[in-house]
Design a protein around this motif. Structure first.
Motif, PDB file in Angstrom:
ATOM      1  N   GLN A 108      45.920  37.229  38.487  1.00 36.08           N
ATOM      2  CA  GLN A 108      46.024  37.069  40.186  1.00 36.08           C
ATOM      3  C   GLN A 108      44.986  35.374  40.298  1.00 36.08           C
ATOM      4  OE1 GLN A 108      44.014  39.580  42.766  1.00 36.08           O
ATOM      5  NE2 GLN A 108      45.352  41.110  42.485  1.00 36.08           N
ATOM      6  N   ASP A 109      44.593  35.257  38.724  1.00 35.92           N
ATOM      7  CA  ASP A 109      44.068  33.613  38.360  1.00 35.92           C
ATOM      8  C   ASP A 109      42.763  33.603  38.848  1.00 35.92           C
ATOM      9  OD1 ASP A 109      43.777  30.742  37.893  1.00 35.92           O
ATOM     10  OD2 ASP A 109      44.539  30.349  39.308  1.00 35.92           O
ATOM     11  N   VAL A 110      42.072  34.664  39.551  1.00 32.49           N
ATOM     12  CA  VAL A 110      40.147  34.674  39.998  1.00 32.49           C
ATOM     13  C   VAL A 110      39.460  35.591  39.045  1.00 32.49           C
ATOM     14  CG1 VAL A 110      41.031  35.144  42.517  1.00 32.49           C
ATOM     15  CG2 VAL A 110      40.683  37.035  40.524  1.00 32.49           C
ATOM     16  N   SER A 111      38.131  35.077  39.217  1.00 32.12           N
ATOM     17  CA  SER A 111      37.345  35.163  37.397  1.00 32.12           C
ATOM     18  C   SER A 111      37.522  37.045  38.046  1.00 32.12           C
ATOM     19  CB  SER A 111      35.863  34.925  38.293  1.00 32.12           C
ATOM     20  OG  SER A 111      35.802  36.012  39.101  1.00 32.12           O
ATOM     21  N   LEU A 112      36.828  37.666  37.185  1.00 33.18           N
ATOM     22  CA  LEU A 112      36.257  39.193  37.060  1.00 33.18           C
ATOM     23  C   LEU A 112      35.212  39.640  38.487  1.00 33.18           C
ATOM     24  CD1 LEU A 112      36.971  41.834  35.565  1.00 33.18           C
ATOM     25  CD2 LEU A 112      35.332  41.612  34.586  1.00 33.18           C
ATOM     26  N   ASN A 113      34.514  38.798  37.914  1.00 32.75           N
ATOM     27  CA  ASN A 113      33.328  39.180  39.112  1.00 32.75           C
ATOM     28  C   ASN A 113      34.183  39.310  40.849  1.00 32.75           C
ATOM     29  OD1 ASN A 113      30.383  39.219  39.780  1.00 32.75           O
ATOM     30  ND2 ASN A 113      30.914  37.407  41.266  1.00 32.75           N
ATOM     31  N   ALA A 150      39.901  43.107  34.139  1.00 32.27           N
ATOM     32  CA  ALA A 150      40.444  41.812  33.217  1.00 32.27           C
ATOM     33  C   ALA A 150      40.879  41.720  33.379  1.00 32.27           C
ATOM     34  CB  ALA A 150      39.630  41.360  31.572  1.00 32.27           C
ATOM     35  N   ARG A 151      42.366  42.266  32.987  1.00 33.19           N
ATOM     36  CA  ARG A 151      43.989  41.352  32.816  1.00 33.19           C
ATOM     37  C   ARG A 151      43.932  40.868  34.298  1.00 33.19           C
ATOM     38  NH1 ARG A 151      43.709  44.948  28.882  1.00 33.19           N
ATOM     39  NH2 ARG A 151      44.264  47.047  29.907  1.00 33.19           N
ATOM     40  N   GLU A 152      44.054  42.168  35.163  1.00 35.43           N
ATOM     41  CA  GLU A 152      44.966  42.098  36.898  1.00 35.43           C
ATOM     42  C   GLU A 152      43.817  40.857  37.738  1.00 35.43           C
ATOM     43  OE1 GLU A 152      46.706  42.181  39.681  1.00 35.43           O
ATOM     44  OE2 GLU A 152      46.788  43.561  37.533  1.00 35.43           O
TER      45      GLU A 152
END
Length: 165
Positions: free
Chosen positions: A105-110, A99-101
């Motif tokens: 990277q400004d993307v959803s976890l999915n 989740a932190r990464e």
């Protein structure tokens, strides 16, 4: 299981279907090929060209026999068989790190997890393919030294591949 004749497709339609084939390398050499969707449909061969020819014969015979006996013939899986949804349990620490990464990277976890899975899948395919190319090159080099036909019928482009230095 027997199938109702009314629900049955013509044999030619079953023979035209494309079933995925799984290859297994044998520890002592050679390969086993299996059509997992057709129970018991498998064969073996010394090289990929041989096992490819044999699995096609095995698939055809399996389908013809099942059809003649009136057995139900499973259809190959399609992408429609999968919803694209997957429930996954993972350790909290890993969930947090992912989740932190993803946030970084400004993307959803999915999106982040899908990208990691795709990258890993492609990388694994490339590693397996590279190993197979090296094995085939060695097989071709040996065949040339022994004066045998150097190019298996199923892999005519293999000789044109660059050799590592």
């Amino acid at each position: 299981m027997k199938r109702n004749e009314v629900d049955r497709r013509p044999l030619a339609e079953y023979l035209a279907l494309h079933y995925p084939v799984t290859l297994h390398r044998e520890p002592d050499g050679g390969f086993v090929a299996e059509v997992e969707d057709l129970p018991g449909c498998l064969t073996q061969g010394e090289n990929l060209a041989e096992v490819y020819d044999r699995i096609e014969d095995a698939r055809r015979l399996w389908l013809e026999t099942a059809y003649a006996q009136g057995d139900e013939i499973p259809l190959p899986p399609t992408d429609e068989s999968f919803s694209g949804r997957l429930l996954l349990r993972l350790p909290r620490a890993l969930h947090g790190r992912l989740a932190r990464e993803a946030r970084r990277q400004d993307v959803s976890l999915n999106q982040y997890i899908v990208a990691l899975l795709a990258e890993g899948s492609v990388r694994g395919d490339l590693v397996r393919l590279a190993a197979e190319i090296e094995r085939l090159r060695a097989e071709l080099d040996l065949a040339q030294v022994l004066g045998e036909a150097p190019i298996p019928r199923a892999f005519p482009a293999a000789a044109a591949l660059p050799r590592p230095k």
